[in-house]
Design a protein around this motif. Sequence first.
Motif, PDB file in Angstrom:
ATOM      1  N   GLY A 125       0.821  -1.205   0.000  1.00  0.00           N
ATOM      2  CA  GLY A 125       0.000   0.000   0.000  1.00  0.00           C
ATOM      3  C   GLY A 125       0.856   1.257   0.000  1.00  0.00           C
ATOM      4  N   LEU A 126       1.961   1.201   0.740  1.00  0.00           N
ATOM      5  CA  LEU A 126       2.891   2.330   0.755  1.00  0.00           C
ATOM      6  C   LEU A 126       3.471   2.552  -0.638  1.00  0.00           C
ATOM      7  N   TRP A 127       3.876   1.470  -1.291  1.00  0.00           N
ATOM      8  CA  TRP A 127       4.403   1.588  -2.659  1.00  0.00           C
ATOM      9  C   TRP A 127       3.385   2.262  -3.574  1.00  0.00           C
ATOM     10  N   LEU A 128       2.118   1.845  -3.482  1.00  0.00           N
ATOM     11  CA  LEU A 128       1.088   2.369  -4.374  1.00  0.00           C
ATOM     12  C   LEU A 128       0.913   3.870  -4.193  1.00  0.00           C
ATOM     13  N   LEU A 129       0.848   4.328  -2.939  1.00  0.00           N
ATOM     14  CA  LEU A 129       0.650   5.760  -2.713  1.00  0.00           C
ATOM     15  C   LEU A 129       1.857   6.576  -3.160  1.00  0.00           C
ATOM     16  N   LEU A 130       3.057   6.069  -2.875  1.00  0.00           N
ATOM     17  CA  LEU A 130       4.248   6.790  -3.330  1.00  0.00           C
ATOM     18  C   LEU A 130       4.327   6.797  -4.857  1.00  0.00           C
ATOM     19  N   MET A 131       3.861   5.721  -5.496  1.00  0.00           N
ATOM     20  CA  MET A 131       3.819   5.694  -6.953  1.00  0.00           C
ATOM     21  C   MET A 131       2.870   6.764  -7.491  1.00  0.00           C
ATOM     22  N   LEU A 132       1.716   6.932  -6.838  1.00  0.00           N
ATOM     23  CA  LEU A 132       0.794   7.988  -7.255  1.00  0.00           C
ATOM     24  C   LEU A 132       1.431   9.364  -7.071  1.00  0.00           C
ATOM     25  N   GLY A 133       2.228   9.512  -5.993  1.00  0.00           N
ATOM     26  CA  GLY A 133       2.945  10.766  -5.812  1.00  0.00           C
ATOM     27  C   GLY A 133       3.901  11.037  -6.955  1.00  0.00           C
ATOM     28  N   TRP A 134       4.640   9.997  -7.375  1.00  0.00           N
ATOM     29  CA  TRP A 134       5.522  10.141  -8.537  1.00  0.00           C
ATOM     30  C   TRP A 134       4.722  10.484  -9.793  1.00  0.00           C
ATOM     31  N   THR A 135       3.547   9.871  -9.950  1.00  0.00           N
ATOM     32  CA  THR A 135       2.748  10.086 -11.159  1.00  0.00           C
ATOM     33  C   THR A 135       2.371  11.551 -11.322  1.00  0.00           C
ATOM     34  N   VAL A 136       1.790  12.123 -10.283  1.00  0.00           N
ATOM     35  CA  VAL A 136       1.341  13.510 -10.407  1.00  0.00           C
ATOM     36  C   VAL A 136       2.521  14.469 -10.443  1.00  0.00           C
ATOM     37  N   SER A 137       3.563  14.166  -9.669  1.00  0.00           N
ATOM     38  CA  SER A 137       4.747  15.033  -9.661  1.00  0.00           C
ATOM     39  C   SER A 137       5.415  15.043 -11.029  1.00  0.00           C
ATOM     40  N   ALA A 138       5.570  13.865 -11.633  1.00  0.00           N
ATOM     41  CA  ALA A 138       6.195  13.793 -12.955  1.00  0.00           C
ATOM     42  C   ALA A 138       5.345  14.457 -14.018  1.00  0.00           C
ATOM     43  N   ALA A 139       4.023  14.297 -13.935  1.00  0.00           N
ATOM     44  CA  ALA A 139       3.147  14.949 -14.908  1.00  0.00           C
ATOM     45  C   ALA A 139       3.256  16.466 -14.804  1.00  0.00           C
ATOM     46  N   ASP A 140       3.345  16.980 -13.573  1.00  0.00           N
ATOM     47  CA  ASP A 140       3.480  18.433 -13.377  1.00  0.00           C
ATOM     48  C   ASP A 140       4.721  18.980 -14.060  1.00  0.00           C
ATOM     49  N   ARG A 141       5.837  18.239 -13.970  1.00  0.00           N
ATOM     50  CA  ARG A 141       7.069  18.762 -14.565  1.00  0.00           C
ATOM     51  C   ARG A 141       7.145  18.467 -16.061  1.00  0.00           C
ATOM     52  N   ALA A 142       6.607  17.320 -16.503  1.00  0.00           N
ATOM     53  CA  ALA A 142       6.732  16.935 -17.914  1.00  0.00           C
ATOM     54  C   ALA A 142       5.780  17.692 -18.816  1.00  0.00           C
ATOM     55  N   VAL A 143       4.708  18.256 -18.276  1.00  0.00           N
ATOM     56  CA  VAL A 143       3.718  18.921 -19.126  1.00  0.00           C
ATOM     57  C   VAL A 143       4.291  20.163 -19.799  1.00  0.00           C
ATOM     58  N   THR A 144       5.357  20.731 -19.238  1.00  0.00           N
ATOM     59  CA  THR A 144       5.926  21.952 -19.826  1.00  0.00           C
ATOM     60  C   THR A 144       6.379  21.716 -21.265  1.00  0.00           C
ATOM     61  N   GLY A 145       7.019  20.580 -21.542  1.00  0.00           N
ATOM     62  CA  GLY A 145       7.517  20.308 -22.892  1.00  0.00           C
ATOM     63  C   GLY A 145       6.421  20.265 -23.930  1.00  0.00           C
ATOM     64  N   PRO A 146       5.367  19.439 -23.764  1.00  0.00           N
ATOM     65  CA  PRO A 146       4.275  19.442 -24.735  1.00  0.00           C
ATOM     66  C   PRO A 146       3.576  20.795 -24.864  1.00  0.00           C
ATOM     67  N   VAL A 147       3.429  21.527 -23.741  1.00  0.00           N
ATOM     68  CA  VAL A 147       2.799  22.844 -23.821  1.00  0.00           C
ATOM     69  C   VAL A 147       3.658  23.800 -24.635  1.00  0.00           C
ATOM     70  N   VAL A 148       4.982  23.773 -24.413  1.00  0.00           N
ATOM     71  CA  VAL A 148       5.888  24.615 -25.204  1.00  0.00           C
ATOM     72  C   VAL A 148       5.798  24.258 -26.684  1.00  0.00           C
ATOM     73  N   THR A 149       5.792  22.962 -26.995  1.00  0.00           N
ATOM     74  CA  THR A 149       5.662  22.539 -28.393  1.00  0.00           C
ATOM     75  C   THR A 149       4.345  23.023 -28.981  1.00  0.00           C
ATOM     76  N   TRP A 150       3.252  22.929 -28.214  1.00  0.00           N
ATOM     77  CA  TRP A 150       1.946  23.399 -28.679  1.00  0.00           C
ATOM     78  C   TRP A 150       1.970  24.905 -28.938  1.00  0.00           C
ATOM     79  N   MET A 151       2.606  25.666 -28.048  1.00  0.00           N
ATOM     80  CA  MET A 151       2.703  27.113 -28.236  1.00  0.00           C
ATOM     81  C   MET A 151       3.476  27.454 -29.506  1.00  0.00           C
ATOM     82  N   ILE A 152       4.591  26.742 -29.733  1.00  0.00           N
ATOM     83  CA  ILE A 152       5.393  27.005 -30.932  1.00  0.00           C
ATOM     84  C   ILE A 152       4.596  26.671 -32.186  1.00  0.00           C
ATOM     85  N   ASP A 153       3.931  25.519 -32.184  1.00  0.00           N
ATOM     86  CA  ASP A 153       3.172  25.094 -33.360  1.00  0.00           C
ATOM     87  C   ASP A 153       2.004  26.027 -33.659  1.00  0.00           C
TER      88      ASP A 153
END
Length: 495
Positions: A33-61
């Motif tokens: 259960g601890l693994w699962l919750l920490l994995m969800l923490g990684w999921t949202v944290s990584a999405a927050d940082r990774a979204v900048t690249g696609p948004v920048v590409t969308w802005m350029i396009d």
Amino acid sequence: MPPDAADASRHACSDVSDRTAGPPGKRLKPWYGLWLLLMLGWTVSAADRAVTGPVVTWMIDNGVGFLADAGRPYALGGLIGGLFFAGYMLTQFPGGYLGDRHGHRTLVVVSLVWAGLATVVTGFVGGLVAFIVVRVVTGLGEGAYFSNDRTIISDATPERHRSLGMGVVITGLALGITIATVFTPHFTDLGRMWLADVDAWRMAFWILGLATLVVAAALARRFRRELSAPALGRATLHLTGYSAVSLLLIMAIYLLGTEAGLADLWIAVLEVVLAVGLVLFVLARKGEELGPVLKNRSLFLIHLSYVAVLWNLWFFSFWSVSIVAGAAHSSFAGAALTAGFNAGAGILGFPVGGRLSDVAVRRGWGRKPMLLSFTGVQALLTAAFAWYLSAAAQPSLLVMGLLLFTASLFFNALQPIGHALTADIAPPRLRGSAFGLQNLIGETGAVLSPAIGGVLRDHTGGWTAAVWLDTAIIVAGFCLLIPVRDADGGPSAPT
């Protein structure tokens, strides 16, 4: 007993209970259960940082936002990504050090709440400088997650399952990057339903920021017995102090560099110089206390090899949509879906690599041979991708997707092996500091790779040179790992 020591003692007792709780013979172990919750923490944290690249590409396009009139849009977009990781990098060591003092669970909750709020705020800002400031602030908060999450897993999971636990939890990184890469087109389409077309990108930050706050609440509920208002307050204040100084330094370099007419690449290089200065400061101030971490040759080589790991991770995470779209001349949505194969491979690679690493240790092989093997295969497959981009007249989305997936499969599998090896070598009382220093050094690759990749794209008109450079850096990381001594072979000699 001082408050900090009491928090640490309570935290340690909780780790022991996590390892031993539960009826004997029950298949669902308490640490799952601890693994699962920490994995969800990684999921949202990584999405927050990774979204900048696609948004920048969308802005350029789409020619909107602060990138609409940029003379070198890819270089500027890469610099934005690099500045985020400058913030993320500068709280890696302080986050781990504060976790060792105030409790690693406390820092995990603080990190996620901070990241969620900052990501929501990003959707409200306007203008280049304001966007950069909020993204840097987001990175400063997220930087405290890695070292504390790795330490919680190390302490709460039986050693024979340690690498598997790290692999399962960090699968959230792949899930988050995949969500940000594949679903950003859908987030922007949803934004068009409620906002003007030029502001559609804001919806991505609002959705992901709110998701992060929900996961933070879930982790706070799980850790409620180990959390206390005084510890949360002290940890937040101390992290804010480190972050305020870091933000001032990062933005001073950016603004002074821009005023002086420095190229975006040189501004990114100066941010790395700032990180090197921080490492030297740590050596001067904490050298005696952290000697077992700072003076261990194998740990130092592993830390250096993570420059290649983080370079590759965030080069492709930031620019993969643009690489695929530029090579195959596909739509933004089609390129995002294909690029998702790169991130999605981690869903399989992370847990499999962790499991194989644990098996190798139990059979007496050690972790290092597998770490070297996977790094070598990843280098060969990345070289194959670079060659295909340069040789194919019209690259196929299918072939690019397969090459990205297979290279990323080995790349993601090697990461929990390296994390477990770090945990094996580092003294238990200093694991948070060891993981923080590892990511502090490694994140120099994340700061430079989006910026240098963007500069090469602007100068060459394509992505082939940037991918070949990525391949060369992976090979350099492989060479750094060769002298490392596996923990099973005894402690490494100090430098």
